[in-house]
Design a protein around this motif. Structure first.
Motif, PDB file in Angstrom:
ATOM      1  N   GLN A   1      45.416  27.666 -19.734  1.00 31.42           N
ATOM      2  CA  GLN A   1      46.865  27.845 -19.839  1.00 31.42           C
ATOM      3  C   GLN A   1      47.451  26.754 -20.736  1.00 31.42           C
TER       4      GLN A   1
ATOM      5  N   PRO B   1      41.661  17.905 -17.181  1.00 30.72           N
ATOM      6  CA  PRO B   1      41.788  18.728 -15.978  1.00 30.72           C
ATOM      7  C   PRO B   1      42.236  17.881 -14.785  1.00 30.72           C
TER       8      PRO B   1
ATOM      9  N   CYS C   1      52.323  23.147 -17.238  1.00 33.25           N
ATOM     10  CA  CYS C   1      51.010  22.710 -16.752  1.00 33.25           C
ATOM     11  C   CYS C   1      51.122  21.517 -15.821  1.00 33.25           C
TER      12      CYS C   1
ATOM     13  N   TYR D   1      34.785  22.220 -15.986  1.00 35.72           N
ATOM     14  CA  TYR D   1      35.846  21.890 -16.937  1.00 35.72           C
ATOM     15  C   TYR D   1      35.267  21.743 -18.339  1.00 35.72           C
TER      16      TYR D   1
ATOM     17  N   THR E   1      47.065  21.349 -15.035  1.00 38.11           N
ATOM     18  CA  THR E   1      46.604  22.086 -13.866  1.00 38.11           C
ATOM     19  C   THR E   1      45.616  23.187 -14.239  1.00 38.11           C
ATOM     20  N   ASP E   2      45.679  23.681 -15.474  1.00 36.23           N
ATOM     21  CA  ASP E   2      44.806  24.766 -15.932  1.00 36.23           C
ATOM     22  C   ASP E   2      44.556  24.552 -17.425  1.00 36.23           C
TER      23      ASP E   2
END
Length: 128
Positions: free
Chosen positions: A15, A57, A118, A37, A11-12
């Motif tokens: 992170q 991503p 994530c 991305y 998702t990130d």
């Protein structure tokens, strides 16, 4: 033919990079900006020229539904091999990693499943 890159949707990406390197211990191999991305791959410290893990991503909505469905069902996205699952489990717990399945035998392996923060469950396994 051999596998050179496999992916896990995240998702990130930043992170995920933090979690997969600072918590799990993977090493960043490639980071190439691609607009919003990046092509971001990691490798195992034990096999730095081995298979790369792409932190993909989560930008494609149908894929997000699939990721959510797997997690809701408790199904890991992928599996990583470890030499000593109890040692790895203890280390990761101390680092704040949340497990949905604690180490248990499953046929000829011991498995455990954790939340990668994530969007995925990830399984670790040790051959018996």
């Amino acid at each position: 033919m051999k596998i050179c890159v496999t992916s896990v949707p995240v998702t990130d990406q930043d992170q995920a990079l933090d979690f997969y390197t600072n918590i799990l211990g993977f090493i960043k191999k490639t980071e190439v900006p691609l607009g919003e991305y990046k092509w971001l791959t990691l490798v195992s410290p034990q096999e730095q020229s081995g298979v790369e893990l792409l932190l993909e991503p989560m930008a494609f909505e149908p894929a997000k539904h699939y990721q959510d469905a797997l997690k809701e069902a408790g199904i890991p996205w992928t599996s990583f091999s470890v030499d000593d699952i109890n040692k790895e489990y203890t280390k990761l717990c101390k680092l704040g990693v949340k497990f949905s399945i604690t180490p248990r035998e499953a046929g000829n392996v011991i498995i455990a499943v954790f939340d990668d923060t994530c969007g995925n469950y990830i399984q670790i396994m040790q051959q018996l």
